[in-house]
Design a protein around this motif. Structure first.
Motif, mmCIF file in Angstrom:
data_model
loop_
_atom_site.group_PDB
_atom_site.id
_atom_site.type_symbol
_atom_site.label_atom_id
_atom_site.label_comp_id
_atom_site.label_asym_id
_atom_site.label_seq_id
_atom_site.Cartn_x
_atom_site.Cartn_y
_atom_site.Cartn_z
ATOM 1 N N ILE A 240 0.877 -1.177 0.000
ATOM 2 C CA ILE A 240 0.000 0.000 0.000
ATOM 3 C C ILE A 240 0.908 1.218 0.000
ATOM 4 C CG2 ILE A 240 -1.735 1.332 1.269
ATOM 5 C CD1 ILE A 240 -2.590 -1.328 2.596
ATOM 6 N N ASP A 241 0.769 2.069 -0.988
ATOM 7 C CA ASP A 241 1.531 3.321 -1.028
ATOM 8 C C ASP A 241 0.932 4.299 -0.035
ATOM 9 O OD1 ASP A 241 3.118 5.499 -1.774
ATOM 10 O OD2 ASP A 241 1.749 6.058 -3.410
ATOM 11 N N ALA A 242 1.773 4.873 0.821
ATOM 12 C CA ALA A 242 1.323 5.890 1.778
ATOM 13 C C ALA A 242 1.950 7.248 1.490
ATOM 14 C CB ALA A 242 1.628 5.453 3.204
ATOM 15 N N GLN A 243 2.715 7.348 0.404
ATOM 16 C CA GLN A 243 3.239 8.607 -0.127
ATOM 17 C C GLN A 243 4.315 9.231 0.749
ATOM 18 O OE1 GLN A 243 -0.250 11.011 -1.054
ATOM 19 N NE2 GLN A 243 -0.746 9.743 -2.808
ATOM 20 N N VAL A 244 3.922 10.027 1.735
ATOM 21 C CA VAL A 244 4.879 10.823 2.510
ATOM 22 C C VAL A 244 4.834 10.404 3.976
ATOM 23 C CG1 VAL A 244 5.546 13.169 3.171
ATOM 24 C CG2 VAL A 244 4.578 12.745 0.899
ATOM 25 N N GLU A 245 5.987 10.296 4.594
ATOM 26 C CA GLU A 245 6.054 9.786 5.961
ATOM 27 C C GLU A 245 5.507 10.771 6.987
ATOM 28 O OE1 GLU A 245 9.853 9.423 7.998
ATOM 29 O OE2 GLU A 245 10.779 10.693 6.481
ATOM 30 N N ASN A 246 4.959 10.219 8.057
ATOM 31 C CA ASN A 246 4.677 10.984 9.263
ATOM 32 C C ASN A 246 4.685 10.016 10.435
ATOM 33 O OD1 ASN A 246 1.954 9.924 9.725
ATOM 34 N ND2 ASN A 246 1.306 11.232 8.013
ATOM 35 N N ASP A 247 4.702 10.546 11.650
ATOM 36 C CA ASP A 247 4.846 9.709 12.839
ATOM 37 C C ASP A 247 3.675 8.737 12.988
ATOM 38 O OD1 ASP A 247 7.231 10.944 13.419
ATOM 39 O OD2 ASP A 247 6.374 12.327 14.906
ATOM 40 N N HIS A 248 2.470 9.185 12.644
ATOM 41 C CA HIS A 248 1.302 8.325 12.799
ATOM 42 C C HIS A 248 1.419 7.101 11.902
ATOM 43 C CE1 HIS A 248 -2.773 7.060 13.539
ATOM 44 N NE2 HIS A 248 -3.105 7.208 12.269
ATOM 45 N N LEU A 249 1.830 7.293 10.654
ATOM 46 C CA LEU A 249 1.979 6.160 9.750
ATOM 47 C C LEU A 249 3.074 5.220 10.218
ATOM 48 C CD1 LEU A 249 1.577 7.916 6.269
ATOM 49 C CD2 LEU A 249 -0.170 6.741 7.624
ATOM 50 N N HIS A 250 4.164 5.782 10.736
ATOM 51 C CA HIS A 250 5.216 4.933 11.298
ATOM 52 C C HIS A 250 4.674 4.071 12.434
ATOM 53 C CE1 HIS A 250 8.979 5.820 9.292
ATOM 54 N NE2 HIS A 250 8.737 7.127 9.327
ATOM 55 N N SER A 251 3.835 4.654 13.282
ATOM 56 C CA SER A 251 3.319 3.918 14.437
ATOM 57 C C SER A 251 2.430 2.753 14.025
ATOM 58 C CB SER A 251 2.539 4.865 15.362
ATOM 59 O OG SER A 251 1.274 5.220 14.801
ATOM 60 N N LEU A 252 1.883 2.816 12.820
ATOM 61 C CA LEU A 252 1.003 1.753 12.329
ATOM 62 C C LEU A 252 1.749 0.731 11.475
ATOM 63 C CD1 LEU A 252 -2.096 3.942 11.348
ATOM 64 C CD2 LEU A 252 -1.869 2.433 13.327
ATOM 65 N N GLY A 253 3.058 0.874 11.370
ATOM 66 C CA GLY A 253 3.841 -0.097 10.621
ATOM 67 C C GLY A 253 4.355 0.386 9.291
ATOM 68 N N GLY A 254 4.099 1.654 8.947
ATOM 69 C CA GLY A 254 4.619 2.184 7.701
ATOM 70 C C GLY A 254 6.134 2.238 7.720
ATOM 71 N N CYS A 255 6.756 2.048 6.569
ATOM 72 C CA CYS A 255 8.210 2.075 6.489
ATOM 73 C C CYS A 255 8.631 2.823 5.230
ATOM 74 C CB CYS A 255 8.792 0.668 6.495
ATOM 75 S SG CYS A 255 8.233 -0.390 5.141
ATOM 76 N N LEU A 256 9.872 3.278 5.226
ATOM 77 C CA LEU A 256 10.419 4.023 4.100
ATOM 78 C C LEU A 256 11.218 3.098 3.195
ATOM 79 C CD1 LEU A 256 11.632 7.256 5.928
ATOM 80 C CD2 LEU A 256 9.647 7.038 4.414
ATOM 81 N N VAL A 257 11.025 3.271 1.891
ATOM 82 C CA VAL A 257 11.825 2.541 0.915
ATOM 83 C C VAL A 257 12.400 3.557 -0.071
ATOM 84 C CG1 VAL A 257 10.484 0.410 1.120
ATOM 85 C CG2 VAL A 257 9.846 2.109 -0.613
ATOM 86 N N PRO A 258 13.578 3.282 -0.616
ATOM 87 C CA PRO A 258 14.133 4.194 -1.624
ATOM 88 C C PRO A 258 13.189 4.305 -2.817
ATOM 89 C CG PRO A 258 15.784 2.615 -0.883
ATOM 90 C CD PRO A 258 14.478 2.160 -0.321
ATOM 91 N N ARG A 259 13.123 5.496 -3.404
ATOM 92 C CA ARG A 259 12.223 5.693 -4.542
ATOM 93 C C ARG A 259 12.505 4.697 -5.664
ATOM 94 N NH1 ARG A 259 12.227 11.517 -6.174
ATOM 95 N NH2 ARG A 259 14.358 11.062 -6.773
ATOM 96 N N GLU A 260 13.763 4.434 -5.941
ATOM 97 C CA GLU A 260 14.105 3.500 -7.020
ATOM 98 C C GLU A 260 13.507 2.126 -6.766
ATOM 99 O OE1 GLU A 260 18.069 1.719 -9.331
ATOM 100 O OE2 GLU A 260 18.280 3.214 -7.729
ATOM 101 N N THR A 261 13.596 1.661 -5.521
ATOM 102 C CA THR A 261 13.003 0.366 -5.167
ATOM 103 C C THR A 261 11.495 0.397 -5.332
ATOM 104 O OG1 THR A 261 14.782 -0.063 -3.589
ATOM 105 C CG2 THR A 261 12.761 -1.333 -3.317
ATOM 106 N N PHE A 262 10.881 1.472 -4.850
ATOM 107 C CA PHE A 262 9.435 1.621 -4.960
ATOM 108 C C PHE A 262 8.996 1.597 -6.419
ATOM 109 C CE2 PHE A 262 5.782 4.517 -5.511
ATOM 110 C CZ PHE A 262 4.837 3.844 -4.756
#
Length: 248
Positions: free
Chosen positions: A191-213
């Protein structure tokens, strides 16, 4: 990296520049102009690009690096919240009131944000996408009351999340977890969540390099999947099921 955004032509079928050429400042800004027509929006999402702008601005098109995503087997709900869900009578459905969901998202206050980026033109564009079977909402109901929800765009086996809201505490988390549950069952990994924020991190969101995405998106958008409303396919999901440890 570009020093200034690419200016899109008026042709809704004109290609975007490669997302990897987006600007460093403002971070991720790729292009400006064009419109929110169905072919342009679908082309943007297929290439990891999304629109984000306010009233009075021309359309602005973004592809940030890194990218915030959820793995559909990685959405986290706290143990306390899961215990609360065991007693919950809420139910989750899909595509039964898309217009209500996007309107509620537009009206929900955001910390540090004045007004909304979901302009009237943006709202209508996604309603049109929904009517063509490309945009979907997942809705949490407390009886007959809409308690919360999430909406986004689906292409192939890739879901691009756009916004979520809660009228009742925790309802947006339930919508996200229910969406991830169904997508995982269907074989959709991200699921793409676009831009990071603390709330998304708390729910399990993670950052990936744009190239990988972009590599992942390029594969997933070409996989076969039924188009059209999700209502029957999604079914009715009691939120009590999300309290089980086997469900993210």
């Amino acid at each position: 990296m570009r020093q200034r955004p690419f200016v899109l032509s008026s042709d809704p079928y004109a290609p975007f520049p490669h997302a990897g050429t987006a600007m460093r400042e403002p971070a991720g800004l790729l292009a400006i102009g064009g419109d929110l027509s169905l072919p342009r929006l679908l082309n943007a999402y297929r290439h990891g690009i999304f629109p984000w702008f306010s009233d009075g601005q021309p359309p602005l098109w973004w592809s940030p690096d890194p990218r915030m995503v959820f793995h559909t087997d990685g959405v986290r709900l706290s143990s306390r919240f899961r215990r609360e869900l065991k007693r919950s009578a809420w139910q989750v459905r899909a595509d039964t009131c898309f217009e209500q969901v996007i309107t509620a998202c537009a009206q929900s206050p955001r910390p540090g944000q004045h007004g909304t980026w979901i302009t009237s033109g943006m709202r209508q564009a996604y309603i049109d996408l929904h009517r063509q079977g490309h945009a979907h909402s997942v809705e949490v109901f407390d009886g007959d009351r809409l308690a919360g929800g999430i909406y986004g765009v689906a292409i192939g086996r890739m879901f691009f999340g756009e916004s979520m809201f809660s009228h009742l505490s925790g309802a947006s988390k339930v919508a996200l977890a229910a969406l991830a549950t169904r997508l995982r069952e269907w074989g959709w990994p991200l699921i793409d969540a676009q831009v990071e924020n603390d709330h998304l991190h708390s729910l399990g969101g993670c950052l990936v390099p744009r190239e990988t995405f972009l590599e992942q998106v390029a594969c997933l958008v070409d996989l076969p999947t039924p188009e059209g409303a999700w209502t029957a396919r999604f079914g009715v999901l009691p939120t009590a099921l999300l309290s089980q440890p086997s469900v993210p």
